[in-house]
Design an enzyme around this catalytic site. Sequence first.
Site, PDB file in Angstrom:
ATOM      1  N   GLU A   1      52.978  33.684  39.107  1.00  0.00           N
ATOM      2  CA  GLU A   1      53.994  34.189  38.199  1.00  0.00           C
ATOM      3  C   GLU A   1      55.376  34.246  38.843  1.00  0.00           C
ATOM      4  O   GLU A   1      56.373  33.950  38.209  1.00  0.00           O
ATOM      5  CB  GLU A   1      53.594  35.579  37.699  1.00  0.00           C
ATOM      6  CG  GLU A   1      54.401  35.976  36.492  1.00  0.00           C
ATOM      7  CD  GLU A   1      53.998  37.335  35.959  1.00  0.00           C
ATOM      8  OE1 GLU A   1      53.013  37.905  36.444  1.00  0.00           O
ATOM      9  OE2 GLU A   1      54.693  37.813  35.044  1.00  0.00           O
ATOM     10  N   ASP A   2      55.427  34.640  40.107  1.00  0.00           N
ATOM     11  CA  ASP A   2      56.729  34.954  40.710  1.00  0.00           C
ATOM     12  C   ASP A   2      57.211  33.979  41.771  1.00  0.00           C
ATOM     13  O   ASP A   2      58.172  34.276  42.472  1.00  0.00           O
ATOM     14  CB  ASP A   2      56.676  36.359  41.348  1.00  0.00           C
ATOM     15  CG  ASP A   2      56.495  37.434  40.297  1.00  0.00           C
ATOM     16  OD1 ASP A   2      56.810  37.156  39.132  1.00  0.00           O
ATOM     17  OD2 ASP A   2      56.026  38.532  40.633  1.00  0.00           O
TER      18      ASP A   2
ATOM     19  N   ASP B   1      36.102  74.850  29.169  1.00  0.00           N
ATOM     20  CA  ASP B   1      35.668  74.062  30.319  1.00  0.00           C
ATOM     21  C   ASP B   1      36.854  73.774  31.240  1.00  0.00           C
ATOM     22  O   ASP B   1      36.916  72.782  31.912  1.00  0.00           O
ATOM     23  CB  ASP B   1      34.950  72.779  29.898  1.00  0.00           C
ATOM     24  CG  ASP B   1      35.741  72.003  28.873  1.00  0.00           C
ATOM     25  OD1 ASP B   1      36.806  72.484  28.462  1.00  0.00           O
ATOM     26  OD2 ASP B   1      35.293  70.905  28.498  1.00  0.00           O
TER      27      ASP B   1
END
Length: 720
Positions: free
Chosen positions: A83-84, A266
């Site tokens: 991608e980069d 709880d």
Amino acid sequence: MRYNGPMIKRFHELQERVLSYYPEANIELLKKAYAVSTDAHLNQRRASNEPYITHPLSVAAILAEMKLDEISIAAGLLHDVIEDSQYTREDLARLFGQEISDIVWGVTKISKISEVDVEDAQAETLKKMIVAMTADVRVILIKLADRLHNVRTLAPLAEEKRIKIARETLEIYAPIAYRLGMGKIRDELEDIAFMHLYPEDYRRIKEEVGGRTDWALQQVESLQQRIQAMLKELKIKAEIQYRIKREISIFRKLQKQNIELENVYDLLALRVITDTVANCYVIMGAIHQQWVHIPSRWRDFITNPKSNFYQSIHTTIITREGVKFEIQIRTQEMHRNAEEGIAAHWKYKEGLAFLENDNRLQWFREMIDYHKSNPDPKEFLSLVKRDLTPNEIYVFTPKGKVVNLKAGSTPVDFAYAIHSEVGDHCKNAVVNEKLVPLRTRLSSGDVVEIVTHKDSHPSADWLRFAVTPRAKKRIMAWLQKEESAEDLERGRRLWQKVLRAYGRRLRTGFSEADIARRLRELRYDDLEAFLRDVGGGRQALDRPALRALFPEAGAVAIAPARRAAPRRGERHRLISVEGAGDTDFTFAKCCHPIKGEEIVGYVTKNRGLVVHRRDCPNVNAEIPSRLKRVSWMEAPDYTYRVKLQLLADDKPGMLSTITGVTAETGSNIKKVEIEPASQAVVRITLVFEVRDMFQLNDITGRLQALPGIYSLQRRKAAAG
Ligand code: MN
């Protein structure tokens, strides 16, 4: 519990972490991946100004904490490379082989979203994730580790971006982690996202809880000691952990039940982790003997695991001081399973083969199936989102078998969960020995019995209240099958009646081969497909259609329609003409445009500007100088006359049903004519007024849905 081993800053630390659980790991491969990733991200920095390589290294470190195989860790180091950087998918395949390259490509594809609209983008992301995951689940494990590191380092980003990432994390990533049974990563994703998305609520709850922490810890510790003593007496080895409920869980509970913090019982929870299943039950019995427990809060997820295979016993007790505690009892294996989910059973030597049989992926496969049968992306998104939220209910068959359903489920969902045949023939539902409507929402603990009958079938109504994808898909499949059979039947009846009505000329002299050939010209595979469309109202069996089917008979049997001349009108305020002020115009008589339809202006020598429907065959688009761009104006109090012609069953009440439906929409009926079309079929002509296309579509939609209507045609309207 968190994936928070010591921060890793150097490759050799990653190497040590991997070797600690996987001594024969291929370290050369990891070194090479680290080198390529460092090179690819060489001059890049993160928002924090750290070198970019710290991110893939941290992602790989999280994957190593999950104890994944070397392929996953190498792919984690490389996950942002395609991608980069300049490196391509092919480069990675050449350097690291197909498997790593495919995984990195899978991760890259999920990130590449072009949609602007948030919902569209989410739908797109989700679909890609689910598809990628069913191909190789490691893509999603890397994506989750990637997202975890990204939310851990959100702080330096601009607010808008932080919120977008936090929302997506909360709505999509955390629920997917839940589905895969990965409680540990789910919790951290949720906690961080909640902090960024609801900073006010986060602070308020943290403060309120903080004010009670000392008291709470005191309570927990004293209970812990008492349980410890009990275990000693029982001679059972077990580890006790405790926690205060997470802020986001408290937030959800407060919102859902509209209660105050003191009533969240709880808030405090103890977890007892032991070695065997048998011991879990022994411990539970001892605890129930010593303290009062709340029966409605007791859940045995060991015998009946949740749909993501979570196993544990949950019980809530009340101490003598009146404090309520939730206690969870489980084995070490169940515990690891609850924390790590699908990654817990990763056996690096067996790799994917093991995972392929993991039923946790079943849900994702079902989603893909459902998406194929119903590709509307927004509906897919809303269904998946609804289905991803962890709310589940547990109901029982009369024989005591537990059925795990989504919150909001109805007896119909239950019936389909039992068996598709039970769903398809579901007639009545008996819940807790009372007959209830099929639309009733079930609650945990309900005992549900389905009464089936061979003549009972799904109805479109069910789609409005069924919530499980399985039920919805089956109901739709049934309705489609049924509708198509009904359409064909109706189409066939009409075909025979029309042939009868048009007499011998059509019936003789045309072989089936002739008809088949002409149907193909009309793009139908066969007569059945044609008749199915006729029956369903998608294809008219009118003059043009008959002319196309029987061209030789056209002149004799089927008289051509007469063309009327356009009429001058004074409705200049109804439309605006581009480049002109008030222009006189007339509506074309050939196509009778109605407000809301696409229109075009056409300049004629004798009649000035005539407004046609854009798709009107009488507009000659080859002379652009004659065309004028026109558009509808907001003109109140004007109605357009419409003439509809219907072929319908000749049965009593038909006419009043039709006029009733038309009147219901607020339309003004001007004229109704009825004449026999053939034996048992009548032609009904309706003239009425509508404000615009919306109203007309409303009317035709309602008419088409009536039983006994064979075809519906819009005709030239009477003079208005
Ligand atoms: Mn990344």
